[in-house]
Scaffold this motif. Structure first.
Motif, PDB file in Angstrom:
ATOM      1  N   ARG A   4       0.523  -1.234   0.166  1.00 51.61           N
ATOM      2  CA  ARG A   4      -0.118  -0.209  -0.294  1.00 51.61           C
ATOM      3  C   ARG A   4       0.839   1.394   0.165  1.00 51.61           C
ATOM      4  N   THR A   5       2.113   1.234  -0.155  1.00 47.44           N
ATOM      5  CA  THR A   5       3.403   1.968  -0.490  1.00 47.44           C
ATOM      6  C   THR A   5       4.481   2.487  -1.504  1.00 47.44           C
ATOM      7  N   ALA A  85       8.313   5.067   1.646  1.00 49.96           N
ATOM      8  CA  ALA A  85       7.325   4.234   2.864  1.00 49.96           C
ATOM      9  C   ALA A  85       6.460   4.910   3.292  1.00 49.96           C
ATOM     10  N   ARG A  86       6.635   6.680   3.245  1.00 51.02           N
ATOM     11  CA  ARG A  86       5.536   7.572   3.100  1.00 51.02           C
ATOM     12  C   ARG A  86       4.700   7.422   1.502  1.00 51.02           C
ATOM     13  N   MET A  87       4.683   6.953   0.624  1.00 54.62           N
ATOM     14  CA  MET A  87       3.932   7.560  -0.699  1.00 54.62           C
ATOM     15  C   MET A  87       3.100   6.662  -0.916  1.00 54.62           C
ATOM     16  N   ALA A  88       1.630   6.886  -1.162  1.00 53.38           N
ATOM     17  CA  ALA A  88       0.454   6.078  -1.338  1.00 53.38           C
ATOM     18  C   ALA A  88       0.935   5.468  -2.877  1.00 53.38           C
ATOM     19  N   SER A  89       0.952   3.952  -2.799  1.00 51.84           N
ATOM     20  CA  SER A  89       0.116   3.244  -4.038  1.00 51.84           C
ATOM     21  C   SER A  89      -0.090   3.634  -5.095  1.00 51.84           C
ATOM     22  N   ALA A  95       6.805   6.983  -7.121  1.00 51.77           N
ATOM     23  CA  ALA A  95       6.984   5.903  -6.901  1.00 51.77           C
ATOM     24  C   ALA A  95       8.589   5.463  -7.956  1.00 51.77           C
TER      25      ALA A  95
END
Length: 164
Positions: A4-5, A85-89, A95
């Motif tokens: 999810r990241t 790790a903090r980035m939305a998927s 990403a």
């Protein structure tokens, strides 16, 4: 959690770092150092080693810079992993771009830790002018940064910004 990241893109980091390392190993085995080998017009393979950073900055005698530069690179790697790790998927372009930059950073970090220097081998030139000699990790970092800028220009969601 990882899926999810942006961490789901770490596979791309591994691919970039692996391609970089394989290219360096193959060319170290096959190329004489410091002798250009023509590949295409305005493109040579020219095996060199850089104990400094970009454009041979901090390439000083004694090799004292190996570990400070390796530690700096580790900090950059940690920051990039934290960003993923903090980035939305759903931020796929961003990403992937960060993962590509991370792969380049890891490729050069491996060189610095194992060899105490970074292996460079791509020389782009025109006539008597020559760009800095670089490697696939450097190229990946450049492409990744360009994609981060593109993501920003697109508003971070694939749409161009109003009035831009």
């Amino acid at each position: 959690m990882m899926m999810r990241t942006g961490l789901r893109w770490l596979w791309l980091t591994g691919v970039v770092a692996a391609i970089d390392q394989i290219s360096k190993i193959l060319l170290i085995e096959r190329l004489p150092p410091f002798r250009p080998v023509a590949v295409l017009p305005s493109l040579n393979f020219l095996l060199t080693y850089n104990t400094g950073v970009s454009f041979s900055f901090l390439q000083l005698p004694g090799g004292w810079q190996r570990w400070p530069l390796a530690i700096f690179a580790l900090v950059i790697v940690a920051v990039l992993v934290g960003w993923l790790a903090r980035m939305a998927s759903d931020r796929r372009l961003l990403a992937a771009a960060v993962a590509i930059v991370l792969g380049g950073a890891v490729g050069n970090l491996i060189d610095r830790i194992v060899q105490g220097q970074v292996t460079d081998f791509i020389q782009v030139y025109w006539g008597t002018w020559s760009f800095a000699i670089f490697n696939l990790a450097d190229a990946a970092i450049t492409v990744g940064v360009a994609l981060i800028l593109l993501d920003n220009l697109l508003g971070g969601d694939g749409r161009s910004r109003q009035g831009a």
